[in-house]
Motif scaffolding. Sequence first.
Motif, PDB file in Angstrom:
ATOM      1  N   GLU A   1     131.875  21.060 -13.642  1.00  0.00           N
ATOM      2  CA  GLU A   1     132.182  21.369 -12.245  1.00  0.00           C
ATOM      3  C   GLU A   1     132.620  20.116 -11.495  1.00  0.00           C
ATOM      4  OE1 GLU A   1     132.380  24.322 -10.702  1.00  0.00           O
ATOM      5  OE2 GLU A   1     132.130  25.113 -12.729  1.00  0.00           O
ATOM      6  N   ALA A   2     131.955  18.999 -11.764  1.00  0.00           N
ATOM      7  CA  ALA A   2     132.335  17.743 -11.114  1.00  0.00           C
ATOM      8  C   ALA A   2     133.740  17.323 -11.543  1.00  0.00           C
ATOM      9  CB  ALA A   2     131.324  16.648 -11.464  1.00  0.00           C
ATOM     10  N   GLY A   3     134.049  17.516 -12.820  1.00  0.00           N
ATOM     11  CA  GLY A   3     135.376  17.167 -13.325  1.00  0.00           C
ATOM     12  C   GLY A   3     136.472  18.010 -12.721  1.00  0.00           C
TER      13      GLY A   3
ATOM     14  N   ARG B   1     143.183  11.249 -12.037  1.00  0.00           N
ATOM     15  CA  ARG B   1     144.176  11.751 -12.992  1.00  0.00           C
ATOM     16  C   ARG B   1     143.774  11.494 -14.435  1.00  0.00           C
ATOM     17  NH1 ARG B   1     150.166  10.545 -10.390  1.00  0.00           N
ATOM     18  NH2 ARG B   1     149.852  11.720  -8.460  1.00  0.00           N
ATOM     19  N   SER B   2     142.783  10.656 -14.668  1.00  0.00           N
ATOM     20  CA  SER B   2     142.352  10.389 -16.038  1.00  0.00           C
ATOM     21  C   SER B   2     140.868  10.672 -16.162  1.00  0.00           C
ATOM     22  CB  SER B   2     142.636   8.934 -16.432  1.00  0.00           C
ATOM     23  OG  SER B   2     141.682   8.060 -15.859  1.00  0.00           O
ATOM     24  N   CYS B   3     140.468  11.072 -17.359  1.00  0.00           N
ATOM     25  CA  CYS B   3     139.060  11.389 -17.582  1.00  0.00           C
ATOM     26  C   CYS B   3     138.195  10.148 -17.429  1.00  0.00           C
ATOM     27  CB  CYS B   3     138.865  12.026 -18.957  1.00  0.00           C
ATOM     28  SG  CYS B   3     139.345  10.957 -20.347  1.00  0.00           S
ATOM     29  N   LEU B   4     138.734   8.991 -17.790  1.00  0.00           N
ATOM     30  CA  LEU B   4     137.954   7.757 -17.686  1.00  0.00           C
ATOM     31  C   LEU B   4     137.681   7.396 -16.228  1.00  0.00           C
ATOM     32  CD1 LEU B   4     136.663   5.575 -19.416  1.00  0.00           C
ATOM     33  CD2 LEU B   4     138.794   4.275 -19.239  1.00  0.00           C
ATOM     34  N   SER B   5     138.704   7.490 -15.387  1.00  0.00           N
ATOM     35  CA  SER B   5     138.522   7.210 -13.956  1.00  0.00           C
ATOM     36  C   SER B   5     137.564   8.206 -13.323  1.00  0.00           C
ATOM     37  CB  SER B   5     139.870   7.262 -13.234  1.00  0.00           C
ATOM     38  OG  SER B   5     140.729   6.258 -13.696  1.00  0.00           O
ATOM     39  N   ALA B   6     137.698   9.473 -13.710  1.00  0.00           N
ATOM     40  CA  ALA B   6     136.822  10.510 -13.164  1.00  0.00           C
ATOM     41  C   ALA B   6     135.374  10.255 -13.550  1.00  0.00           C
ATOM     42  CB  ALA B   6     137.266  11.882 -13.667  1.00  0.00           C
TER      43      ALA B   6
ATOM     44  N   LEU C   1     129.847   8.548 -12.263  1.00  0.00           N
ATOM     45  CA  LEU C   1     128.679   7.725 -12.596  1.00  0.00           C
ATOM     46  C   LEU C   1     128.315   6.795 -11.445  1.00  0.00           C
ATOM     47  CD1 LEU C   1     129.542   6.841 -16.304  1.00  0.00           C
ATOM     48  CD2 LEU C   1     127.670   8.303 -15.523  1.00  0.00           C
ATOM     49  N   ALA C   2     129.332   6.278 -10.750  1.00  0.00           N
ATOM     50  CA  ALA C   2     129.075   5.403  -9.600  1.00  0.00           C
ATOM     51  C   ALA C   2     128.382   6.178  -8.476  1.00  0.00           C
ATOM     52  CB  ALA C   2     130.380   4.793  -9.109  1.00  0.00           C
TER      53      ALA C   2
ATOM     54  N   ALA D   1     136.501  18.387 -18.825  1.00  0.00           N
ATOM     55  CA  ALA D   1     137.138  19.123 -17.732  1.00  0.00           C
ATOM     56  C   ALA D   1     138.445  18.467 -17.299  1.00  0.00           C
ATOM     57  CB  ALA D   1     136.186  19.240 -16.539  1.00  0.00           C
ATOM     58  N   VAL D   2     138.468  17.143 -17.255  1.00  0.00           N
ATOM     59  CA  VAL D   2     139.673  16.427 -16.833  1.00  0.00           C
ATOM     60  C   VAL D   2     140.695  16.385 -17.966  1.00  0.00           C
ATOM     61  CG1 VAL D   2     140.579  14.222 -15.989  1.00  0.00           C
ATOM     62  CG2 VAL D   2     138.382  15.073 -15.152  1.00  0.00           C
ATOM     63  N   GLY D   3     140.209  16.248 -19.195  1.00  0.00           N
ATOM     64  CA  GLY D   3     141.091  16.223 -20.351  1.00  0.00           C
ATOM     65  C   GLY D   3     141.649  14.841 -20.647  1.00  0.00           C
TER      66      GLY D   3
END
Length: 233
Positions: A128-130, A136-141, A146-147, A198-200
């Motif tokens: 749901e958060a994603g 635009r990227s799963c890593l940034s999301a 986490l922050a 979710a972001v992919g």
Amino acid sequence: MNRRESERQLAVLKALGDETRYAMYEELARSTAALSASDLAERLGIHANTVRLHLERLREVGLVDVEAVHRGTVGRPQHLYFLSAGAPGLGFDPPAHVLLAGLLASLAERVGADAGEAAETGRVWGTEAGRRTRARSCLSALESELAKLGFEPALESDESDDGARIEFLHCPFRELAEAYPELVCNLHRGLCEGVVDAVGGGTVEEFATLYDAEPCHVTVGLGYPDSSTSAST
């Protein structure tokens, strides 16, 4: 971390750098109920007008929200202040919240919840958060999420690589994780997996818990097909 996020964090640090604002933020974080400017003025021994000025500054940087409450009488509504969603607790969480978290973890263990069920619960929340993120990227999301939760993520490599490792410099769930490692750490693992899926564009390849040889980090492999591509093949 992108420039906009860096600027936002700098504004937050500047806002909390004032001793009075920091004390007000601590009172709001510890309180189980929203507080008025008069409540804060009484607790801190300063004038209510001064409190309002500082509250406005905290609101401007996204740390505090305000709600106008009508008491059913003639006159101005009372304004109540509380921490914004995602605002850092800074370790000031009300004792009742800590107690409730511990009781819920104990209950989950008593009814037989296992690591897999904990991971699935976290995965649902992370998904749901994603879906809500604008990243635009799963890593940034994942780093952003986490922050928000207070893990103080530290990205070790950039997205040009095939993968990236995020260290957790702080665990807001540490006490619970020490008491219920199977449940709490796997809940966190599922959360990370849910956001990334979710972001992919990636997958969680490794998740190290508090008791692993290299504790508290997640490794995300990049360049994988997103979920929609996978579903069509």
